[in-house]
Design an enzyme around this catalytic site. Structure first.
Site, PDB file in Angstrom:
ATOM      1  N   ASN A  68       0.633  -1.551  -0.600  1.00 47.65           N
ATOM      2  CA  ASN A  68       0.184  -0.055   0.054  1.00 47.65           C
ATOM      3  C   ASN A  68       0.962   1.635   0.200  1.00 47.65           C
ATOM      4  O   ASN A  68       0.266   2.253  -0.160  1.00 47.65           O
ATOM      5  CB  ASN A  68      -0.744  -0.355   1.629  1.00 47.65           C
ATOM      6  CG  ASN A  68      -0.368  -0.208   2.341  1.00 47.65           C
ATOM      7  OD1 ASN A  68       0.111  -1.807   2.935  1.00 47.65           O
ATOM      8  ND2 ASN A  68      -0.731   0.452   3.308  1.00 47.65           N
ATOM      9  N   CYS A 117       0.144   6.231   7.894  1.00 44.85           N
ATOM     10  CA  CYS A 117      -0.001   5.818   8.546  1.00 44.85           C
ATOM     11  C   CYS A 117      -0.197   5.475   9.882  1.00 44.85           C
ATOM     12  O   CYS A 117      -0.552   4.937  11.309  1.00 44.85           O
ATOM     13  CB  CYS A 117       0.134   3.921   8.459  1.00 44.85           C
ATOM     14  SG  CYS A 117      -1.034   4.095   6.778  1.00 44.85           S
TER      15      CYS A 117
HETATM   16  C1  LIG Z   1      -6.744   0.017   3.268  1.00 43.61           C
HETATM   17  C2  LIG Z   1      -5.608  -1.994   3.625  1.00 43.61           C
HETATM   18  C3  LIG Z   1      -6.098  -2.295   4.459  1.00 43.61           C
HETATM   19  C4  LIG Z   1      -7.218  -2.364   5.341  1.00 43.61           C
HETATM   20  O1  LIG Z   1      -8.913  -2.360   4.496  1.00 43.61           O
HETATM   21  P1  LIG Z   1      -9.851  -1.545   5.691  1.00 43.61           P
HETATM   22  O2  LIG Z   1     -11.256  -1.967   4.320  1.00 43.61           O
HETATM   23  O3  LIG Z   1      -9.509  -0.338   5.816  1.00 43.61           O
HETATM   24  O4  LIG Z   1      -9.878  -2.271   6.825  1.00 43.61           O
HETATM   25  C5  LIG Z   1      -5.897  -4.058   4.591  1.00 43.61           C
HETATM   26  N1  LIG Z   1      -5.082  -4.051   3.571  1.00 43.61           N
HETATM   27  C6  LIG Z   1      -4.262  -3.367   2.652  1.00 43.61           C
HETATM   28  C7  LIG Z   1      -3.012  -3.542   2.063  1.00 43.61           C
HETATM   29  C8  LIG Z   1      -4.970  -2.206   2.643  1.00 43.61           C
HETATM   30  O5  LIG Z   1      -3.970  -1.019   1.528  1.00 43.61           O
END
Ligand SMILES: *Cc1c(COP(=O)(O)O)cnc(C)c1O
Length: 391
Positions: free
Chosen positions: A149, A323
């Site tokens: 991410n 984050c």
């Molecule tokens: C956004 C994200 C999450 C969390 O997802 P949510 O639906 O916001 O709980 C988990 N892993 C990755 C890689 C993300 O980008």
């Protein structure tokens, strides 16, 4: 406004909202009831399940809706640990996972599980051979994210899946950033469990899913009613699920075009920054990366200051430490690819969508150039550096 934070969340697409609306009002039935208002809702939920499954080559009954990506990650890892604890207590993951995975693993360590956190190389890639070396007779789970991410790197999932399969170990992947963005096939990639979340692909927030391959024995996570084949209790979030389905349909329809457009914009912006802003460094593999991900470190300055100045120009982006905002720790991902603390602090993530334009990329490059210069002019570190260069 120029929105460049699509890895944090996306706008729900108009067709997604339109599909959801009736399920708040006239079609409000509980899918578990037997009269037609309820069975209409149940039908809609299962249609959405088919759309979501279709995006990864899964079967409808292998999709379990959750309240998002974090829940899916927690479920996959904790329930698997519990179900296979008598076989072994060793789990392999990586140093660059999302906190939904990392903090779950840390929780399990406190419960007596042993974790191996694999290193990544300077580009952010996991080495499949290092994974193979880390496998022990008591390894019960491998969890490696599909795409990161922060730096957008796409991991060698097919190779990792093949190694897991060869050793008879379950393989989970957090595909929240990849699902609906790039092609995924759970069979070809030997994936046993996969997490996704609707709000990262122009769906609503608070709805996600865990794919669980048929035959994988894991415990239910939410105990209660018989929803989701008794594996995840609670009255279904029908509007959310319908929205997720619509988002999956849309993603399948536009994927090819979206990838092409974002890749072009991404490489154009990367090119301009590299050419025009000195002492900048692209983070993450140059080509094995998500189509919409741009992540740079700029020496001598703070990511947070860049964000504030970009915001004043109407540009939404994110820094390496977004984050963990509120804490002074730099991103664990940037440290894992070998950045120094100072360099990691000077990072900026810009994540594009197919809605962005080349004109916007030009505006961003121009503004960024000015902002970096302005901040460096105020930076004692930069002043020192320039003085040393002249000496
Ligand atoms: C956004 C994200 C999450 C969390 O997802 P949510 O639906 O916001 O709980 C988990 N892993 C990755 C890689 C993300 O980008």
């Amino acid at each position: 406004m120029i929105y460049l934070d699509n890895a944090a969340t996306t706008a729900a697409a108009p067709e997604v909202v339109e599909a959801m609306l009736p399920y708040f009002t006239e079609n409000y039935g509980n899918p578990s009831t037997i009269y037609s208002l309820g069975s209409e809702a149940k039908k809609a939920v299962n249609e959405a399940r088919r759309s979501v499954a279709g995006l990864i080559g899964a079967r409808q009954e292998e999709i379990y809706f959750t309240a998002g990506g974090s829940e899916a990650d927690n479920w996959a890892i904790k329930a698997c640990a519990e179900a296979y604890a008598d076989k072994g207590k060793h789990i392999i993951t990586t140093k660059i996972e999302h906190h939904a995975v990392l903090h779950t693993c840390q929780y399990l360590e406190k419960k007596g599980f042993e974790l191996t956190y694999l290193d990544v190389d300077a580009d952010g890639l996991v080495d499949p051979e290092a994974l193979r070396q880390a496998i022990r007779p008591d390894t019960i789970l491998i969890s490696v994210m599909f795409a990161n991410n922060e730096i957008g790197v796409i991991e060698p999932i097919e190779q990792i899946g093949a190694i897991a399969k060869e050793h008879g170990i379950l393989f989970h992947t957090d595909a929240v950033q990849a699902f609906g963005q790039i092609p995924i096939n759970v069979d070809e990639m030997h994936i046993d469990m996969l997490s996704a979340s609707a709000h990262k692909l122009n769906g609503p927030k608070g709805i996600g899913m865990l794919y669980i391959r048929t035959g994988v024995k894991i415990k239910s996570f939410i105990h209660g009613g018989a929803q989701e084949r008794s594996r995840r209790a609670g009255t279904e979030n029908v509007p959310g699920i319908v929205g997720f389905g619509a988002a999956a349909d849309r993603a399948a329809r536009i994927m090819e075009e979206k990838i092409q457009k974002e890749t072009e914009l991404r490489d154009y912006l990367i090119g301009r920054i590299e050419k025009e802003i000195p002492y900048s460094r692209l983070n993450g593999h140059r080509t094995k990366r998500l189509p919409g991900n741009v992540n740079f470190s700029f020496e001598f300055i703070e990511g947070e200051s860049m964000l504030i100045m970009l915001d004043m120009k109407g540009i939404c982006a994110s820094s390496g430490s977004a984050c963990t905002s509120g804490s002074l720790d730099p991103s664990h991902v940037l440290l894992a690819i070998g950045l120094k603390h100072e360099t990691a602090h000077g990072s900026l993530r810009m994540t594009l969508s197919e809605q962005n334009t080349k004109e916007e990329m030009d505006t961003v490059a121009e503004e960024l150039k000015k902002i970096v210069q302005k901040l460096r002019d105020m930076s004692p570190l930069y002043e020192d550096f320039v003085r040393k260069q002249q000496a």
